[in-house]
Write an enzyme that holds these catalytic residues in place. Structure first.
Site, PDB file in Angstrom:
ATOM      1  N   ASP A  56       0.818  -1.220   0.000  1.00  0.00           N
ATOM      2  CA  ASP A  56       0.000   0.000   0.000  1.00  0.00           C
ATOM      3  C   ASP A  56       0.855   1.275   0.000  1.00  0.00           C
ATOM      4  O   ASP A  56       0.688   2.155   0.864  1.00  0.00           O
ATOM      5  CB  ASP A  56      -0.939   0.014   1.211  1.00  0.00           C
ATOM      6  CG  ASP A  56      -1.692  -1.291   1.395  1.00  0.00           C
ATOM      7  OD1 ASP A  56      -2.014  -1.931   0.379  1.00  0.00           O
ATOM      8  OD2 ASP A  56      -1.952  -1.673   2.549  1.00  0.00           O
ATOM      9  N   GLU A 230     -11.255  -1.317  -3.675  1.00  0.00           N
ATOM     10  CA  GLU A 230     -10.584  -0.658  -2.553  1.00  0.00           C
ATOM     11  C   GLU A 230      -9.444   0.219  -3.063  1.00  0.00           C
ATOM     12  O   GLU A 230      -9.247   0.380  -4.267  1.00  0.00           O
ATOM     13  CB  GLU A 230     -10.054  -1.691  -1.557  1.00  0.00           C
ATOM     14  CG  GLU A 230      -8.945  -2.577  -2.101  1.00  0.00           C
ATOM     15  CD  GLU A 230      -8.484  -3.626  -1.094  1.00  0.00           C
ATOM     16  OE1 GLU A 230      -9.129  -3.795  -0.049  1.00  0.00           O
ATOM     17  OE2 GLU A 230      -7.456  -4.283  -1.377  1.00  0.00           O
ATOM     18  N   HIS A 295      -2.991  -1.135  -5.301  1.00  0.00           N
ATOM     19  CA  HIS A 295      -2.961  -0.164  -4.198  1.00  0.00           C
ATOM     20  C   HIS A 295      -1.841   0.851  -4.410  1.00  0.00           C
ATOM     21  O   HIS A 295      -0.833   0.869  -3.714  1.00  0.00           O
ATOM     22  CB  HIS A 295      -2.832  -0.823  -2.843  1.00  0.00           C
ATOM     23  CG  HIS A 295      -3.410   0.039  -1.769  1.00  0.00           C
ATOM     24  ND1 HIS A 295      -4.462  -0.348  -0.982  1.00  0.00           N
ATOM     25  CD2 HIS A 295      -3.105   1.301  -1.390  1.00  0.00           C
ATOM     26  CE1 HIS A 295      -4.779   0.632  -0.149  1.00  0.00           C
ATOM     27  NE2 HIS A 295      -3.965   1.652  -0.386  1.00  0.00           N
ATOM     28  N   ARG A 325       4.787  -8.287  -0.667  1.00  0.00           N
ATOM     29  CA  ARG A 325       4.429  -7.177  -1.566  1.00  0.00           C
ATOM     30  C   ARG A 325       5.454  -6.049  -1.413  1.00  0.00           C
ATOM     31  O   ARG A 325       5.678  -5.548  -0.311  1.00  0.00           O
ATOM     32  CB  ARG A 325       3.020  -6.665  -1.250  1.00  0.00           C
ATOM     33  CG  ARG A 325       1.927  -7.696  -1.524  1.00  0.00           C
ATOM     34  CD  ARG A 325       0.565  -7.218  -1.075  1.00  0.00           C
ATOM     35  NE  ARG A 325       0.505  -7.074   0.378  1.00  0.00           N
ATOM     36  CZ  ARG A 325      -0.546  -6.597   1.031  1.00  0.00           C
ATOM     37  NH1 ARG A 325      -1.622  -6.216   0.354  1.00  0.00           N
ATOM     38  NH2 ARG A 325      -0.527  -6.511   2.345  1.00  0.00           N
TER      39      ARG A 325
END
Length: 358
Positions: A56, A230, A295, A325
């Site tokens: 993120d 999202e 994201h 990630r």
């Protein structure tokens, strides 16, 4: 005549050399100039990933300084750097740990940093051990540098009539107003994540209704369980406002980016102002070891001439929502119709030109 032995005691070395050279009937030899040290090598490229871990990712540029945040889980960390290509060596500062402020929260996700009205604000998601799970929370800091000073907890930011599960808050500024956009549930029992918008009366308060802007409806938005929209992020260009979001569940390799488009002067609270793209705008690249890219955030190059996307992806298939990630960035361009062309996630280890101005 002064003897040479006495002369050597009376004259500085340089003058003595000159005197001896004249006595010998020759000109003094020039003092050799030491060679200039070789210029240090200057690298003009970088490679992804920028860090080994960083779900993120978010970047905010102010006064020629980039501030980077990402999900850590238990706190909020800001990395500060003059060059995004050197993020790996940036100074890292823990700016917020809820328990140290006597605030009971866990699972902090997706912090985003903004500068509004002379103060810094961080919007982040966390579980406050109540209310059926996560909510979006707000921190405030009046310091000029967000890695210094004191961060004050302003509370949960939620609509009074629809205070439901919510994550991934971001802010849209349009027509002189501010709006919070987030991912949330329609009702408490629902697992499907939808994108909502609500007007803000100040950086930590919502006013008026919430409006749904998008929900998972295409096949590429419904991989994994539950169905997910999202990570909404705002991108502006020319006369258009783009809302780029992440679709499908992060546990799948098919986590991808979708997009809504509106006029830059439209009322963003009107669903009719937005057009949803029927196909994803950024998808996995298995050959390049980019699984589940999404994201994301956006930023300008140091000289302001280039547009860049930063996003996370897994290096291998099946790694899901964990700390495999890593943050990656690449330059993107614009199509003739004014929409962004993000291309394909660049393969890990590929040498890319640094952002212009670095």
């Amino acid at each position: 005549m002064v003897s040479l032995s006495r002369l050597s005691r009376l004259l500085p070395v340089g003058v003595l050399a000159l005197t001896l050279a004249c006595q010998n009937g020759s000109s003094p030899a020039p003092t050799p100039t030491p060679p200039s040290p070789p210029a240090p090598p200057t690298s003009t490229t970088f490679t992804n990933p920028l860090l080994t871990v960083g779900p993120d990712p978010w970047v905010y540029l102010k006064d020629n300084t980039y501030y980077y945040t990402s999900t850590t889980g238990g706190n909020i960390v800001i990395r500060k750097t003059a060059k995004m290509s050197e993020l790996g060596s940036a100074v890292s500062t823990i700016v917020w740990t809820p328990q140290q402020a006597s605030i009971n929260q866990r699972d902090l996700w997706a912090p985003e940093l903004f500068f509004f009205d002379g103060k810094w604000y961080i919007y982040y998601s966390a579980d406050p051990f109540c209310c059926a799970g996560h909510r979006v929370h707000v921190l405030e800091n009046a310091s000029a540098d967000p890695t210094t000073g004191t961060w004050t907890y302003k509370g949960r930011i939620a609509n009074p009539t629809s205070d439901l599960w919510a994550i991934d808050g971001t802010v849209l500024e349009q027509n002189g107003k501010r709006y919070l956009i987030w991912s949330g549930h329609e009702v408490e029992a629902s697992g499907t994540q939808r994108l909502y918008i609500s007007e803000m009366s100040n950086p930590w308060t919502l006013t008026g209704p919430r409006v749904e802007l998008s929900h998972p409806e295409y096949n590429w938005e419904t991989n994994g369980e539950p169905d997910v929209n999202e990570g909404p992020e705002i991108l502006k260009h020319g006369d258009k406002t783009f809302l780029v979001y992440s679709a499908s569940h992060c546990s799948t390799d098919d986590y991808a980016l979708g997009m809504l488009t509106a006029s830059s002067t439209a009322d963003p609270m009107q669903l009719s102002s937005w057009t949803k793209s029927a196909t994803p705008v950024f998808v996995k690249n298995p050959a390049g070891r980019a699984f589940g890219p999404g994201h994301n955030g956006f930023f300008k190059s140091k000289d302001g001439t280039e547009d860049w996307i930063i996003y996370h992806a897994n290096p291998n298939s099946g790694q899901g929502c964990g700390d495999n990630r890593s943050p990656r960035m690449q330059k993107f361009t614009w199509k003739a119709d004014g929409t962004p062309d993000f291309g394909t996630p660049v393969a890990l280890g590929t040498a890319l030109p640094k952002p212009a101005g670095e």
